[in-house]
Design a protein around this motif. Sequence first.
Motif, PDB file in Angstrom:
ATOM      1  N   GLU A   1       0.811  -1.207   0.000  1.00 24.54           N
ATOM      2  CA  GLU A   1       0.000   0.000   0.000  1.00 24.54           C
ATOM      3  C   GLU A   1       0.845   1.257   0.000  1.00 24.54           C
ATOM      4  OE1 GLU A   1      -2.782  -0.021   3.148  1.00 24.54           O
ATOM      5  OE2 GLU A   1      -4.023  -1.607   2.295  1.00 24.54           O
ATOM      6  N   ALA A   2       2.071   1.179   0.499  1.00 24.73           N
ATOM      7  CA  ALA A   2       2.935   2.353   0.512  1.00 24.73           C
ATOM      8  C   ALA A   2       3.264   2.814  -0.900  1.00 24.73           C
ATOM      9  CB  ALA A   2       4.226   2.061   1.281  1.00 24.73           C
TER      10      ALA A   2
ATOM     11  N   GLY B   1      -0.938   2.902  -2.831  1.00 22.33           N
ATOM     12  CA  GLY B   1      -1.884   3.833  -2.249  1.00 22.33           C
ATOM     13  C   GLY B   1      -3.313   3.353  -2.453  1.00 22.33           C
TER      14      GLY B   1
ATOM     15  N   LEU C   1       2.705   6.065   3.500  1.00 23.08           N
ATOM     16  CA  LEU C   1       2.713   6.167   2.044  1.00 23.08           C
ATOM     17  C   LEU C   1       3.982   6.861   1.548  1.00 23.08           C
ATOM     18  CD1 LEU C   1      -0.975   7.226   1.321  1.00 23.08           C
ATOM     19  CD2 LEU C   1       0.000   4.941   1.292  1.00 23.08           C
ATOM     20  N   ARG C   2       4.362   6.516   0.352  1.00 26.60           N
ATOM     21  CA  ARG C   2       5.497   7.176  -0.277  1.00 26.60           C
ATOM     22  C   ARG C   2       5.056   8.522  -0.852  1.00 26.60           C
ATOM     23  NH1 ARG C   2       9.797   3.805  -0.990  1.00 26.60           N
ATOM     24  NH2 ARG C   2       9.403   1.609  -0.544  1.00 26.60           N
TER      25      ARG C   2
ATOM     26  N   VAL D   1       2.834   8.799  -4.039  1.00 23.20           N
ATOM     27  CA  VAL D   1       1.384   8.628  -3.992  1.00 23.20           C
ATOM     28  C   VAL D   1       0.679   9.983  -4.052  1.00 23.20           C
ATOM     29  CG1 VAL D   1      -0.516   7.677  -2.625  1.00 23.20           C
ATOM     30  CG2 VAL D   1       1.651   6.477  -2.740  1.00 23.20           C
TER      31      VAL D   1
ATOM     32  N   TYR E   1      -6.118  14.074   1.717  1.00 28.59           N
ATOM     33  CA  TYR E   1      -4.690  13.773   1.683  1.00 28.59           C
ATOM     34  C   TYR E   1      -3.863  15.030   1.938  1.00 28.59           C
ATOM     35  CZ  TYR E   1      -0.124  12.341  -0.077  1.00 28.59           C
ATOM     36  OH  TYR E   1       1.215  12.082  -0.198  1.00 28.59           O
TER      37      TYR E   1
END
Length: 410
Positions: free
Chosen positions: A141-142, A145, A267-268, A271, A327
């Motif tokens: 998910e990282a 996303g 998250l990265r 994303v 976000y």
Amino acid sequence: MMEVISSTQIGYGVQAFISTALVSTVLLAEMPRRFGCRGLADVSPRELAKGSACVMVRNLPEVACFTMVTLAGLLLRLRGDPMRFTQPNDVAVWEQIKQEWPILMGADTLLGFQTMLRVCLLFTVSLRIWGRHRAHNKPDEATLGPLSGMAAVFSLGAMVARTNMCARSDVYWLEGPLGWEMPVALETTMVPLLALFSLNAIRSAPKTALASVGYATWWASHHYLNFAANPSIDRLFTLAHALETFASLAFLWWTIRAFLNGGFARLRHSVGVMYIIMPLQQALAAYYFLTVFSPNPKQVGAGRPFCLVILGNLLSLCAYLCAAGLYLGARLLDAEASPQQQLLAVEASTNHTDTGLEAGMQQDAEATAAALGITPSALPGGEVLMPVEEVGQALNSTSSTRLVASAMLL
């Protein structure tokens, strides 16, 4: 009836424009306060350039791909009209369309560029996954996303329906400089990429994926156009839009869960580009269907396909905008909380160090008093200092400064 529907479309368009303006105003008002400055004028050009360069370096694949896609679209538009029409009536209609859209050379250019943006996003995400695979890390998910959940499953179903429709008939093909075979090829390219992204979601919840796609298929089968004069083909068009609407809602649902659970921290940074491109590409489709897709009862095969397509695209735009707002708000809150957390950590470390020093000084004071044979509570601090120098050799090797401070504590 046509006038009522057209006025309704205009009302939806005005509401969408007002909502976007309000969101932009709130962001412009809140961002400076969140970053601790009075206004955008307080940010120097050097700091702004440095911050922009840092963001571009972190997301270099996404920035490079977006730049290439934009340049490719611009070059295709500058190439001119491919002119695929041969019938006089088709040529006359096409010339009228070009007069109404002189810059884009047809409204289908909006949907063609939307397809290019989608391919750009999926390609960069797959590039990140390939980099993690080379580092012996699985995609999670990282990296994906919101595309790690049901949003990828719905998008896969929509793309399969769209490619099947274009393969069986060219009635729904896009026209203009960004149309014809190019969007069909790009949509076909997206199918294996979306299949890769949705694999984990299908494995983890196969019944949910099957039931959701089945319900969307059943719902879209009751609302379709008659452009192709074949209900099996016309149903695929509304099915693709229904699944894309479901994908946007799943995208928003995943974002809400991540916002409530604090999942954005894992998250990265790449994303974040997804939360920018998805509203942008959906805005192109929403504008197209609001201005070009004029309802006509003669073009209805069954149900209310115009309402499904128009309202579905508007709902998707609202979902992507809400997801982007969540976000961005979470990232701004994290940026504001980080300095405070660092300050609290420093204060806690300082308090811990002071407590340890005080305890060590107390132990040295007690050892000094025991060596001198005196009771610390019976003497003031000044009288205890005098014998320290006389019996310095009887004490252990400790610092004189620490002994003085220890005596002061007594």
